[in-house]
Structures are given as C-alpha cells and as structure tokens.
Write a protein that holds these residues in place. Sequence first.
Motif, PDB file in Angstrom:
ATOM      1  N   GLY A 469      -2.425   7.986  -1.514  1.00  0.00           N
ATOM      2  CA  GLY A 469      -1.602   6.786  -1.555  1.00  0.00           C
ATOM      3  C   GLY A 469      -2.386   5.552  -1.950  1.00  0.00           C
ATOM      4  N   TYR A 470      -1.814   4.373  -1.667  1.00  0.00           N
ATOM      5  CA  TYR A 470      -2.473   3.108  -2.020  1.00  0.00           C
ATOM      6  C   TYR A 470      -2.177   2.100  -0.921  1.00  0.00           C
ATOM      7  CZ  TYR A 470       2.242   1.765  -3.697  1.00  0.00           C
ATOM      8  OH  TYR A 470       3.586   1.499  -3.787  1.00  0.00           O
ATOM      9  N   PRO A 471      -2.985   1.047  -0.785  1.00  0.00           N
ATOM     10  CA  PRO A 471      -4.009   0.569  -1.740  1.00  0.00           C
ATOM     11  C   PRO A 471      -5.410   1.154  -1.511  1.00  0.00           C
ATOM     12  CG  PRO A 471      -3.641  -1.084  -0.046  1.00  0.00           C
ATOM     13  CD  PRO A 471      -2.663   0.022   0.241  1.00  0.00           C
ATOM     14  N   GLU A 472      -5.682   1.776  -0.342  1.00  0.00           N
ATOM     15  CA  GLU A 472      -7.058   2.174  -0.032  1.00  0.00           C
ATOM     16  C   GLU A 472      -7.275   3.681  -0.100  1.00  0.00           C
ATOM     17  OE1 GLU A 472      -7.820   0.459   3.772  1.00  0.00           O
ATOM     18  OE2 GLU A 472      -7.970  -1.594   3.006  1.00  0.00           O
ATOM     19  N   GLY A 473      -6.221   4.464  -0.170  1.00  0.00           N
ATOM     20  CA  GLY A 473      -6.375   5.913  -0.259  1.00  0.00           C
ATOM     21  C   GLY A 473      -6.831   6.559   1.037  1.00  0.00           C
ATOM     22  N   ILE A 474      -6.525   5.941   2.173  1.00  0.00           N
ATOM     23  CA  ILE A 474      -6.886   6.570   3.453  1.00  0.00           C
ATOM     24  C   ILE A 474      -5.890   7.681   3.758  1.00  0.00           C
ATOM     25  CG2 ILE A 474      -8.030   4.518   4.357  1.00  0.00           C
ATOM     26  CD1 ILE A 474      -5.514   3.799   5.841  1.00  0.00           C
ATOM     27  N   ALA A 475      -6.265   8.578   4.695  1.00  0.00           N
ATOM     28  CA  ALA A 475      -5.457   9.777   4.912  1.00  0.00           C
ATOM     29  C   ALA A 475      -5.298  10.071   6.393  1.00  0.00           C
ATOM     30  CB  ALA A 475      -6.102  10.974   4.213  1.00  0.00           C
ATOM     31  N   GLY A 476      -4.265  10.890   6.692  1.00  0.00           N
ATOM     32  CA  GLY A 476      -4.058  11.468   8.018  1.00  0.00           C
ATOM     33  C   GLY A 476      -4.047  10.479   9.148  1.00  0.00           C
ATOM     34  N   GLU A 477      -4.803  10.790  10.199  1.00  0.00           N
ATOM     35  CA  GLU A 477      -4.803   9.980  11.409  1.00  0.00           C
ATOM     36  C   GLU A 477      -5.424   8.609  11.203  1.00  0.00           C
ATOM     37  OE1 GLU A 477      -3.378  10.826  14.164  1.00  0.00           O
ATOM     38  OE2 GLU A 477      -2.930  12.937  13.744  1.00  0.00           O
ATOM     39  N   ALA A 478      -6.108   8.428  10.071  1.00  0.00           N
ATOM     40  CA  ALA A 478      -6.686   7.114   9.794  1.00  0.00           C
ATOM     41  C   ALA A 478      -5.614   6.076   9.486  1.00  0.00           C
ATOM     42  CB  ALA A 478      -7.666   7.211   8.630  1.00  0.00           C
ATOM     43  N   ILE A 479      -4.454   6.528   9.106  1.00  0.00           N
ATOM     44  CA  ILE A 479      -3.326   5.624   8.840  1.00  0.00           C
ATOM     45  C   ILE A 479      -2.675   5.275  10.172  1.00  0.00           C
ATOM     46  CG2 ILE A 479      -1.172   5.321   7.570  1.00  0.00           C
ATOM     47  CD1 ILE A 479      -2.041   7.677   5.793  1.00  0.00           C
ATOM     48  N   HIS A 480      -2.362   4.021  10.375  1.00  0.00           N
ATOM     49  CA  HIS A 480      -1.714   3.601  11.628  1.00  0.00           C
ATOM     50  C   HIS A 480      -0.431   4.420  11.818  1.00  0.00           C
ATOM     51  CE1 HIS A 480       0.148   1.115  14.704  1.00  0.00           C
ATOM     52  NE2 HIS A 480      -0.994   0.413  14.811  1.00  0.00           N
TER      53      HIS A 480
END
Length: 540
Positions: A469-480
């Motif tokens: 995804g965007y804007p940072e490309g973080i994944a899984g549990e790292a997403i709030h």
Amino acid sequence: MEHVKVGGRSQPGSDRLLMRQAATLLAADLSLGELFGRLTEMLAEYIDSSVVFIALARPDGRHSIEYLYDHGDIRRYPHIELPQGSRAREVIRRGTAIWGNSPEVWAPAGSTAINLDRPWTNDSLSAMFVPMTAGGATLGCLSVQSVRARAYEQFEVDSVAAIGHFLGVAVQNQRMYQELQRTAEYDRLTGLANYAKLSREIDAAIGQATSTAPAVIMTFNIVNFTMFNEVYGYIEGEEVLQRVADALREFDDGDTLVGRSGSDSFMVLLRAGTSDTVRPSVARIQRRLSELAYVSRDQNVPISLACGYVLAPLDGGSRHELLARCAQRTRRSRMRACEPIGPGNEEVLALHASFEGLETVLQAMLDRDPYTRMHALHVHGVAKEWSEYNLALDRAALSTFLQASLLHDIGTLLLPDSVVVRPGRLDAGQQAAMRQHAAFGRSIVAGHSGYETVAEIVGQHHERWDGAGYPEGIAGEAIHPLARAISIVEAFCSMIFDRPYHRSTSEDAALIELQRCSGSQFDPALVERFVSWRESLATR
C-alpha cells in the motif's frame, strides 16, 4: 348514387374575381386549417369541383393530404399518405402542373381512391394538380377535380396554379412563424421548453395552485458538468445533456412541463396533483435519472443530477421566491449525494464524534464536492454501526475511530479538482497525485493538538496488509488496527455507492471482493468481522 357537384362552369373574366378574393384570403391572419377550408369553399364557388385536396410535402418523402373536400365530405388533417405513382406525388417531385379533361390524359396508368372508406368517390373525369411553390421549393400540391368531362380550360388551370403558388408562400410563412415561435420558446439543443416559456408556465401554475393541489417545481443540476466537458470534450458534453433531456421528456405531458433552465440545469413543472402524490412523482423522475450514465469504450461514468423541489403556494407565493428556495435545496442536494431535497428533509446530517478545533478544515472538506462529502459521511456512518456490533472499542478508541472515519480523505483538500472529481478513470500522473492524499491528510490533522492518533490513522488508511500500500508500504500489525478497519469500510463504501469514476456494485459483490482481498489488501480477521456483521443485517 347521386354525386354532389359544387359550383358551375367558370366563365372568362371570373378568374380575375377569383384571384382578387384569393389574394384577400391569403393575406388574412388565418391558421393553415382555416386557410385551407376557406380556400376550398372559394374554389368550389368559382370552379367546377367535386374534389379538392391539399397535400403537403415532407422531408422524409411521406407526403400526405392534409385537407380534403370529397363530394361534400370535409376532412381536416386526415394525414392520408400519397401512394407511390400518384399524380400529386409526381407534381411535388417535378414542380410542374399536371391536368387534363379525361383520366386517359391526367392518369393514363389509372387512379387510386383517396378515401378508402368511400371508394365510389373515385369518379373524377377532369382534374388538375398544381404545385405549391415558395422560394424555389415545392411545398405541396393543390388538386381540383370534377366528375364532368372537359370541365376545365387553360385559363382556369393558370388561375389555380397561381393560387397554388400563393398557397405555398402562405405555408412557408406559417412554418417560418412557427419556427420563430419555437426558437423563442424552446431550447435549440434539447428541444425542451426554455427558461422564458418555463417562467410563463410557472406563473400560470402558481395562480391556479392551492394548498391541497399544489404546483411542484423541480430543478436538476448536473454535478461536475464543467469537469466532464474538460475531460471528454464539448461534443460528449452535449450528448450528456441530450440524454438527460430525453429521459426527462418521458414525463412531459399535459400536466407536466419539462425544460432546460441553464447550461447544465433542467426544470420540471408538475401542474396538477395532490400533497400525497408529490413525493412519489419526484421519486419516479429521480429514479429514472439515476439510471443515466456516460458509456465509452471502457468506462461507465454515472451522470449525477442534484435535485431540489418546492411546492406552490406552500413554499412561497411568487416565482422568484420559489425558484430561489428551489436553488437552495438543489445546492443542498449536491451535498447529499443528489438525494432529492424538498420540504421536510432539509435537516443537517448528524456527526457521531467531536471535532473541536477542526471545524474549519472539516467544513472545507465536506463542501469540496458532493462525492467527497457523501463518501466521508457514508464511511463515518458505517464505521459507527460496525463498531456497535463486534468491534468492542472503549470510549477513547471509539472517538478516535469515528473521527478518523470522517477525516480519512481530508488530504484531498490539497489536490486539484482534475484529480478529485474527475469523471472517469485517472491517468498514471493523476493516480500518483491521488496517492499523496493520505500523507497530506496526516499533515493536516497532525497540525491540530489532540489529534495525533487520528492523524496516524488517516495517514495509514491506504496501507495494505501485504505491504503493497501507500504512502509508506508498511504491513500487517505495523498498521494501526483502526486504520486497518477504516480501509475495509472505505473500500466497501466506495464499491456500493456511485463515485465520479464508476457505477456502484451490489453489496453481495462488494463483500465477495473484500473476502477475495482478505490477507492481501485487508486484515483477514477484521474482514471476517465486517462480513459477519453485514450478513447479520441481511437476516434481520
């Protein structure tokens, strides 16, 4: 059977009297029907005639008799199409007269009965067919016929030919007058009534309306029509206007008048009805308009029309007062996803959280365009309902969730209209610009004290479970977790409601799509909860 013979044998010199009376008659202010009738009576007085008819030419070649005197039987506007090979059709084609004192001369191939219901009247022996000409064009044919052989002489044919010419001029003048009148009262592009005609009809309807039998005025405005013209061009824009006009024309009858009131706006006047029939009538028209779309080779773009309506005399006593209120309600309709706005449904939509300190930017977002407003409010409402079913959020988390659900697209304030409200798909450059709105939104919200967590969620609502995804490309549990929940609600609402770039889909199809993207785009546990909630609603 005894036939009626009108008039007697013309005498030399009577043609001058005939022409004088014909000139007087043709100069009179008469309708074509009155003119045809008076002219037929006059011809029958001076010229031996058992049959007189006037045929008018049509551009499609379906020339037809529009006035017929047949052995005492008068028919006005019978619309009898001239058969192929008829003498009148030949005169219209050639522009020259045909006449004779026996059928062998004027109809060597035989004649066909004009009145199929009275075939015995096909007994003319002498006949003349003269063109009705004006401006170098043949507009029709005038025919005079007699049951008597050798009934006509050349001077009579010349007189009737002259009358045919004058009659052609009269027909042309009538048509020009009608065209001028139509130009003055009807819109050139759509053929609907123009604003001047609408105004007169509205004033008349207001004068006759009562509280129990009100007149209804509806105004429709095409949302983002200027942007549509810029994206697709003015020719396609005119096609959209014509499609709207054609849909509205389906309701144009004796009690309903449809018109074009501006460059991208239309008006409907319902002259007769009761208070109980107003809402169903409005809903029926709006339902038809909601079906409209601009369909190109690879796109199906909704044609959305905001709608406001008023009732006379209940909403005002003058046209100016009523139209001002109607315009106000149409503007509100734009902010409510084109829901028809009339008496009784003008209330402001409720918000489910506090936005203290953010009121200005929030209002700016809600006023940006109807699609942004209704999408934000829809996501906000669905988020609240889902939270009540199986999200189990505490007070602080619930407040944050509801705030972020409304503000998730606030970053679009920093994007141009050509990206946010473009009707149709975005190109690569516009897509890249749109992908910045999450980061823009985070910056806007983070600038207000107390909204730091909301800003984080707004900035992450387009991140994906798989990190694509965007804007940072973080994944899984790292997403709030609340950003993960909002991404599901936002995608669901985008699918089941019209957006500027696509038609809506069914809820079942939207749920299937969420499940298909579970584990890639969306948190699978939250998708399971959301789908469980929506399926529970279907069983209630």
